[in-house]
Scaffold this motif. Structure first.
Motif, PDB file in Angstrom:
ATOM      1  N   LEU A 106       0.817  -1.215   0.000  1.00 51.52           N
ATOM      2  CA  LEU A 106       0.000   0.000   0.000  1.00 51.52           C
ATOM      3  C   LEU A 106       0.851   1.265   0.000  1.00 51.52           C
ATOM      4  O   LEU A 106       0.388   2.327  -0.426  1.00 51.52           O
ATOM      5  N   VAL A 107       2.062   1.167   0.473  1.00 52.16           N
ATOM      6  CA  VAL A 107       2.953   2.329   0.456  1.00 52.16           C
ATOM      7  C   VAL A 107       3.629   2.467  -0.906  1.00 52.16           C
ATOM      8  O   VAL A 107       3.764   3.582  -1.447  1.00 52.16           O
ATOM      9  N   PHE A 150      -1.899   6.913   5.457  1.00 52.82           N
ATOM     10  CA  PHE A 150      -2.354   6.037   6.545  1.00 52.82           C
ATOM     11  C   PHE A 150      -1.659   4.681   6.500  1.00 52.82           C
ATOM     12  O   PHE A 150      -1.394   4.078   7.555  1.00 52.82           O
ATOM     13  N   ALA A 151      -1.320   4.197   5.307  1.00 52.06           N
ATOM     14  CA  ALA A 151      -0.549   2.946   5.224  1.00 52.06           C
ATOM     15  C   ALA A 151       0.852   3.141   5.774  1.00 52.06           C
ATOM     16  O   ALA A 151       1.384   2.280   6.499  1.00 52.06           O
ATOM     17  N   ALA A 152       1.468   4.293   5.445  1.00 51.23           N
ATOM     18  CA  ALA A 152       2.805   4.575   5.969  1.00 51.23           C
ATOM     19  C   ALA A 152       2.768   4.729   7.485  1.00 51.23           C
ATOM     20  O   ALA A 152       3.667   4.252   8.199  1.00 51.23           O
ATOM     21  N   ALA A 153       1.736   5.400   8.003  1.00 51.71           N
ATOM     22  CA  ALA A 153       1.617   5.563   9.456  1.00 51.71           C
ATOM     23  C   ALA A 153       1.441   4.210  10.135  1.00 51.71           C
ATOM     24  O   ALA A 153       2.046   3.930  11.183  1.00 51.71           O
ATOM     25  N   GLY A 196      -3.247   9.616  -2.100  1.00 50.59           N
ATOM     26  CA  GLY A 196      -2.503  10.257  -1.016  1.00 50.59           C
ATOM     27  C   GLY A 196      -2.982   9.820   0.356  1.00 50.59           C
ATOM     28  O   GLY A 196      -2.189   9.575   1.279  1.00 50.59           O
ATOM     29  N   ILE A 197      -4.317   9.715   0.513  1.00 51.71           N
ATOM     30  CA  ILE A 197      -4.869   9.266   1.802  1.00 51.71           C
ATOM     31  C   ILE A 197      -4.406   7.845   2.104  1.00 51.71           C
ATOM     32  O   ILE A 197      -3.974   7.532   3.219  1.00 51.71           O
ATOM     33  N   ALA A 240      -0.152  11.893  10.905  1.00 57.42           N
ATOM     34  CA  ALA A 240      -0.638  11.507   9.584  1.00 57.42           C
ATOM     35  C   ALA A 240      -2.011  12.116   9.309  1.00 57.42           C
ATOM     36  O   ALA A 240      -2.291  12.585   8.184  1.00 57.42           O
ATOM     37  N   PHE A 241      -2.870  12.135  10.314  1.00 60.73           N
ATOM     38  CA  PHE A 241      -4.218  12.700  10.151  1.00 60.73           C
ATOM     39  C   PHE A 241      -4.143  14.190   9.826  1.00 60.73           C
ATOM     40  O   PHE A 241      -4.835  14.691   8.920  1.00 60.73           O
TER      41      PHE A 241
END
Length: 498
Positions: free
Chosen positions: A41-42, A81-84, A76-77, A119-120
């Protein structure tokens, strides 16, 4: 045109729903599967974004402001969130990878929360282009209100963070908090820690109290514990003699570690009494009480028989042998001679021979044949057996009112270990010739000896001597040897004699 706008709305929604469903599907999967899914996902959204001429921050003029830009914003979303989530997974793996750490997740939880919040905010500000200044200001006001309402709870939380960063203990460690509570840490959470005390109670201690307390970790770097036993004795006793007796008593405690070496000191010297301190180490806290109790028992026994020897020495030269008093007292303490009458015990005591060993002297050697029973009057005997590599294995030690050599005396089997004095030691010898008539005439005495051998001399005071004196033959061979040496008198009580 309308169909294109519809796809511009539906495709981002499908992407977000599919991503959320995939995340839920792998939630219970092994760590490798989850990490691989998140890495996918990243990587994929980042590649698509860079291929479109932008980045996960959606910078540049290539991102349309209308519906055409929804697809890129959805990517981008997903990326943020995948990276976080992937970063939080790494933090959790580093700081909370074992069972003990999973019970104390304060630091890892805080870091993960900070990652998600960051991230949010980035998604709101850079991806969705929403102003966050008002949200941050409102959050600050709410934080002040909540902080005033939850002062004590927040104090526990931040104290828990401070303790978690310093990490003075972990779940499973035994700790002491000042003089109030001591036990094993079973849980560490945001507000408190829970300690299982020695009384099987669970004490819940707020983190703010833990942060201010003097923490002593009993399990790190080792579980070994130092302890002290103090004894008050009359000042009339010789301090050198008393310290010698206390050293002997410590040697007889198997739970008292040899390294670091125990020490005996005089803590106070007065006109009427002298206070002695015995400092020693044990392997763990659970052994302190048992070892102190055993040490007191050995101190009492060593003092008792050392005093009898002192009285004997003072009476040398009288018409009656003064050493008979000590020998009689020793014989009366040996359970094997309980079937004898008082007169018979006195006769046995008079025929026992006294022998003095200096430190390092051998009482008998492994492999030697012997026909004597040895009773320790004072001092300590060390029992060692050859280990096969040229070294010797310490089996144990015996002290006053304990005996050794009875199996070799009864069966004629050679000794299976060395017995040497590790302090100045006085022993009394009893030959087989003295014992033979008693065994032939006293069935109860014979039964006592047979039962002693048959049970492996399981009494507590004989555990060490059993290992040192028992031959390799089985119990049946031992009993047969006893009967062979002492004839029909060795028939067990209750058995018919022909």
């Amino acid at each position: 045109m309308r169909e294109t706008n519809m796809y511009s709305f539906l495709l981002p929604i499908v992407l977000l729903i599919t991503t959320a469903a995939g995340a839920l599907a792998v939630r219970s999967r092994p760590l490798g599967v989850r990490a691989g899914f998140l890495a996918l996902l990243v990587t994929v959204p980042a590649s698509l974004l860079y291929w479109s001429g932008t980045s996960p921050l959606l910078t540049g003029d290539t991102v349309p402001m209308g519906p055409e830009g929804h697809w890129l914003r959805a990517l981008g979303i997903v990326w943020w969130f995948a990276a976080a989530r992937l970063l939080a997974l790494i933090v959790d793996r580093i700081l909370g990878h074992d069972e003990a750490s999973r019970e104390a997740r304060i630091t890892s939880d805080l870091l993960c929360a900070a990652i998600y919040i960051a991230a949010f905010l980035v998604v709101l500000n850079f991806v969705l282009l929403l102003p966050v200044n008002g949200l941050v200001a409102t959050s600050g006001i709410m934080a002040v209100v909540i902080g005033l309402a939850l002062q004590n709870t927040l104090s526990d939380v931040f104290s828990g963070v401070a303790v978690g960063i310093e990490h003075p203990f972990a779940v499973g460690h035994r700790i002491s908090l000042g003089e109030g509570v001591e036990g094993v840490v079973v849980q560490v959470n945001w507000r408190s820690i829970r300690i299982l005390t020695d009384g099987e109670d669970v004490a819940t201690i707020p983190n703010s109290v833990v942060a201010k307390a003097q923490i002593v970790n009993r399990s790190f770097p080792t579980e070994r514990r130092a302890t002290r036993l103090q004894l008050v004795r009359p000042a009339a006793e010789s301090p050198e003699w008393m310290m010698h007796v206390l050293r002997q008593a410590v040697l007889l405690c198997p739970d008292a570690l040899e390294t670091p070496a125990p020490s005996v000191t005089i803590s106070s010297l007065g006109m009427r009494s002298t206070t002695y301190a015995v400092d020693f180490f044990v392997a763990g806290s659970s052994m302190i009480g048992r070892t102190k109790s055993l040490l007191l028992l050995h101190v009492h026994r060593q003092l008792r028989y050392a005093a009898l020897l002192a009285e004997d020495e003072a009476g040398v030269g009288e018409e009656v042998d003064p050493r008979a008093g000590t020998a009689t007292a020793l014989v009366s303490q040996i359970t094997l001679f309980d079937p004898l009458t008082e007169a018979q015990r006195g006769d046995v005591a008079r025929q026992m021979k006294r022998r003095t060993l200096e430190e390092g002297d051998l009482l008998f050697r492994e492999g030697a044949e012997d026909d004597r029973l040895y009773v320790v009057a004072s001092g300590v005997l060390e029992i060692k057996r050859a280990a096969g590599n040229g070294a010797q294995l310490l089996i144990g030690r015996i002290g006053a009112a304990e005996y050794i050599g009875e199996i070799s005396m009864l069966t004629g089997a050679p000794h299976t270990a060395d017995a040497a004095a590790c302090t100045r030691t006085v022993v009394y010898e009893l030959s087989r010739d003295v014992l033979s008539p008693l065994l032939r005439d006293n069935a109860e005495l014979t039964q006592a000896f047979e039962q002693s051998v048959q049970r492996g001399l399981c009494l507590a005071e004989r555990a060490v001597a059993t290992q040192a004196g028992a031959p390799s033959a089985g119990p049946g061979a031992i009993l047969a040897g006893i009967r062979r040496l002492f004839g029909h008198g060795a028939t067990p009580a209750g058995a018919r004699r022909e």
